[in-house]
Motif scaffolding. Structure first.
Motif, PDB file in Angstrom:
ATOM      1  N   LEU A  64     -28.488  40.502  27.952  1.00  0.00           N
ATOM      2  CA  LEU A  64     -27.994  39.596  28.986  1.00  0.00           C
ATOM      3  C   LEU A  64     -28.576  38.207  28.826  1.00  0.00           C
ATOM      4  O   LEU A  64     -29.737  38.054  28.452  1.00  0.00           O
ATOM      5  N   ARG A  65     -27.760  37.211  29.127  1.00  0.00           N
ATOM      6  CA  ARG A  65     -28.218  35.821  29.149  1.00  0.00           C
ATOM      7  C   ARG A  65     -27.541  35.128  30.322  1.00  0.00           C
ATOM      8  O   ARG A  65     -26.327  35.210  30.470  1.00  0.00           O
ATOM      9  N   THR A  66     -28.336  34.461  31.132  1.00  0.00           N
ATOM     10  CA  THR A  66     -27.801  33.741  32.273  1.00  0.00           C
ATOM     11  C   THR A  66     -27.733  32.262  31.952  1.00  0.00           C
ATOM     12  O   THR A  66     -28.695  31.685  31.451  1.00  0.00           O
ATOM     13  N   VAL A  67     -26.573  31.674  32.231  1.00  0.00           N
ATOM     14  CA  VAL A  67     -26.340  30.255  32.004  1.00  0.00           C
ATOM     15  C   VAL A  67     -26.098  29.618  33.367  1.00  0.00           C
ATOM     16  O   VAL A  67     -25.215  30.049  34.105  1.00  0.00           O
ATOM     17  N   THR A  68     -26.908  28.633  33.706  1.00  0.00           N
ATOM     18  CA  THR A  68     -26.719  27.868  34.931  1.00  0.00           C
ATOM     19  C   THR A  68     -26.425  26.445  34.519  1.00  0.00           C
ATOM     20  O   THR A  68     -27.151  25.879  33.693  1.00  0.00           O
ATOM     21  N   ALA A  69     -25.368  25.879  35.068  1.00  0.00           N
ATOM     22  CA  ALA A  69     -24.976  24.541  34.624  1.00  0.00           C
ATOM     23  C   ALA A  69     -24.374  23.736  35.761  1.00  0.00           C
ATOM     24  O   ALA A  69     -23.865  24.278  36.733  1.00  0.00           O
ATOM     25  N   THR A  70     -24.456  22.457  35.582  1.00  0.00           N
ATOM     26  CA  THR A  70     -23.790  21.493  36.447  1.00  0.00           C
ATOM     27  C   THR A  70     -22.829  20.728  35.560  1.00  0.00           C
ATOM     28  O   THR A  70     -23.202  20.281  34.484  1.00  0.00           O
ATOM     29  N   GLY A  71     -21.591  20.627  35.980  1.00  0.00           N
ATOM     30  CA  GLY A  71     -20.622  19.888  35.188  1.00  0.00           C
ATOM     31  C   GLY A  71     -19.619  20.805  34.539  1.00  0.00           C
ATOM     32  O   GLY A  71     -19.147  21.757  35.138  1.00  0.00           O
ATOM     33  N   SER A  72     -19.343  20.529  33.296  1.00  0.00           N
ATOM     34  CA  SER A  72     -18.290  21.210  32.561  1.00  0.00           C
ATOM     35  C   SER A  72     -18.666  22.631  32.153  1.00  0.00           C
ATOM     36  O   SER A  72     -19.645  22.829  31.432  1.00  0.00           O
ATOM     37  N   PRO A  73     -17.887  23.630  32.558  1.00  0.00           N
ATOM     38  CA  PRO A  73     -18.151  24.986  32.091  1.00  0.00           C
ATOM     39  C   PRO A  73     -17.910  25.124  30.590  1.00  0.00           C
ATOM     40  O   PRO A  73     -18.557  25.927  29.928  1.00  0.00           O
ATOM     41  N   VAL A  74     -17.002  24.315  30.031  1.00  0.00           N
ATOM     42  CA  VAL A  74     -16.736  24.364  28.589  1.00  0.00           C
ATOM     43  C   VAL A  74     -17.990  23.953  27.819  1.00  0.00           C
ATOM     44  O   VAL A  74     -18.422  24.631  26.892  1.00  0.00           O
ATOM     45  N   ALA A  75     -18.610  22.842  28.206  1.00  0.00           N
ATOM     46  CA  ALA A  75     -19.813  22.359  27.526  1.00  0.00           C
ATOM     47  C   ALA A  75     -20.952  23.351  27.665  1.00  0.00           C
ATOM     48  O   ALA A  75     -21.643  23.666  26.682  1.00  0.00           O
ATOM     49  N   ALA A  76     -21.170  23.868  28.870  1.00  0.00           N
ATOM     50  CA  ALA A  76     -22.276  24.802  29.087  1.00  0.00           C
ATOM     51  C   ALA A  76     -22.075  26.097  28.311  1.00  0.00           C
ATOM     52  O   ALA A  76     -22.998  26.588  27.653  1.00  0.00           O
ATOM     53  N   LEU A  77     -20.878  26.649  28.371  1.00  0.00           N
ATOM     54  CA  LEU A  77     -20.625  27.908  27.680  1.00  0.00           C
ATOM     55  C   LEU A  77     -20.638  27.718  26.169  1.00  0.00           C
ATOM     56  O   LEU A  77     -21.183  28.550  25.444  1.00  0.00           O
ATOM     57  N   THR A  78     -20.063  26.637  25.674  1.00  0.00           N
ATOM     58  CA  THR A  78     -20.074  26.359  24.236  1.00  0.00           C
ATOM     59  C   THR A  78     -21.511  26.281  23.722  1.00  0.00           C
ATOM     60  O   THR A  78     -21.844  26.840  22.686  1.00  0.00           O
ATOM     61  N   SER A  79     -22.376  25.606  24.451  1.00  0.00           N
ATOM     62  CA  SER A  79     -23.779  25.476  24.068  1.00  0.00           C
ATOM     63  C   SER A  79     -24.477  26.835  24.077  1.00  0.00           C
ATOM     64  O   SER A  79     -25.192  27.185  23.137  1.00  0.00           O
ATOM     65  N   ALA A  80     -24.272  27.613  25.132  1.00  0.00           N
ATOM     66  CA  ALA A  80     -24.894  28.941  25.217  1.00  0.00           C
ATOM     67  C   ALA A  80     -24.400  29.856  24.103  1.00  0.00           C
ATOM     68  O   ALA A  80     -25.184  30.589  23.492  1.00  0.00           O
ATOM     69  N   LEU A  81     -23.109  29.802  23.817  1.00  0.00           N
ATOM     70  CA  LEU A  81     -22.551  30.629  22.750  1.00  0.00           C
ATOM     71  C   LEU A  81     -23.121  30.232  21.393  1.00  0.00           C
ATOM     72  O   LEU A  81     -23.447  31.097  20.567  1.00  0.00           O
ATOM     73  N   TYR A  82     -23.238  28.948  21.159  1.00  0.00           N
ATOM     74  CA  TYR A  82     -23.813  28.463  19.901  1.00  0.00           C
ATOM     75  C   TYR A  82     -25.236  28.985  19.738  1.00  0.00           C
ATOM     76  O   TYR A  82     -25.611  29.473  18.675  1.00  0.00           O
ATOM     77  N   ASP A  83     -26.032  28.917  20.805  1.00  0.00           N
ATOM     78  CA  ASP A  83     -27.411  29.403  20.762  1.00  0.00           C
ATOM     79  C   ASP A  83     -27.491  30.892  20.447  1.00  0.00           C
ATOM     80  O   ASP A  83     -28.475  31.367  19.887  1.00  0.00           O
ATOM     81  N   GLU A  84     -26.462  31.643  20.814  1.00  0.00           N
ATOM     82  CA  GLU A  84     -26.435  33.092  20.588  1.00  0.00           C
ATOM     83  C   GLU A  84     -25.740  33.473  19.277  1.00  0.00           C
ATOM     84  O   GLU A  84     -25.505  34.647  19.023  1.00  0.00           O
ATOM     85  N   GLY A  85     -25.398  32.491  18.458  1.00  0.00           N
ATOM     86  CA  GLY A  85     -24.782  32.798  17.171  1.00  0.00           C
ATOM     87  C   GLY A  85     -23.269  32.838  17.181  1.00  0.00           C
ATOM     88  O   GLY A  85     -22.652  33.394  16.272  1.00  0.00           O
ATOM     89  N   TYR A  86     -22.659  32.262  18.206  1.00  0.00           N
ATOM     90  CA  TYR A  86     -21.209  32.192  18.304  1.00  0.00           C
ATOM     91  C   TYR A  86     -20.791  30.723  18.309  1.00  0.00           C
ATOM     92  O   TYR A  86     -20.468  30.162  19.348  1.00  0.00           O
TER      93      TYR A  86
END
Length: 140
Positions: A64-86
């Motif tokens: 599990l990984r929790t992502v908390t963000a303010t602003g664009s969900p695309v930017a936050a999710l893209t960054s989290a996915l990149y960090d996880e190897g996606y």
């Protein structure tokens, strides 16, 4: 939140390129192909706190990984996915408000492969996150 999906309306909201690609699929086949909410990546929990604040708990093969963000969900999710190897790239993004929620369609590229993801949710941020996850699950 659970929405009852009018699949014909949902498909009609899709961009022309996706409608052409999916021509001949039944609504159930469309949903199975483009709206995969189960696969290598799962959205375990979603909280839309206020305006542009949200928390998403993602499951990566049991982790599990929790992502908390303010602003664009695309930017936050893209960054989290990149960090996880996606390392995902969004090539096309289409979003339409419908009578029952927000329909989002994304064309994603991952490791040289392209695939559409689609989702319908009560708000645009959740719809975006779910569509991106569905896009990844088409080829991950």
């Amino acid at each position: 939140m659970t929405l009852t999906i009018d699949t014909h309306m949902f498909i009609a909201a899709a961009p022309a390129t996706l409608r052409a690609e999916s021509a001949g699929l039944s609504p159930a086949q469309f949903y199975d192909r483009y709206c995969r909410d189960a696969g290598a990546l799962k959205l375990s929990e979603w909280t839309h706190l206020r305006a542009a604040n949200f928390t998403a708990t993602l499951e990566f093969a049991g982790r599990l990984r929790t992502v908390t963000a303010t602003g664009s969900p695309v930017a936050a999710l893209t960054s989290a996915l990149y960090d996880e190897g996606y390392p995902i790239e969004i090539l096309q993004f289409h979003q339409r408000r419908t009578e029952i929620g927000t329909a989002t369609f994304v064309l994603c590229e991952f490791n040289g492969r392209r695939g559409w993801g689609a989702a319908l949710a009560g708000d645009s941020a959740e719809s975006t996150v779910r569509a991106m996850i569905a896009g990844i699950n088409t080829f991950a």
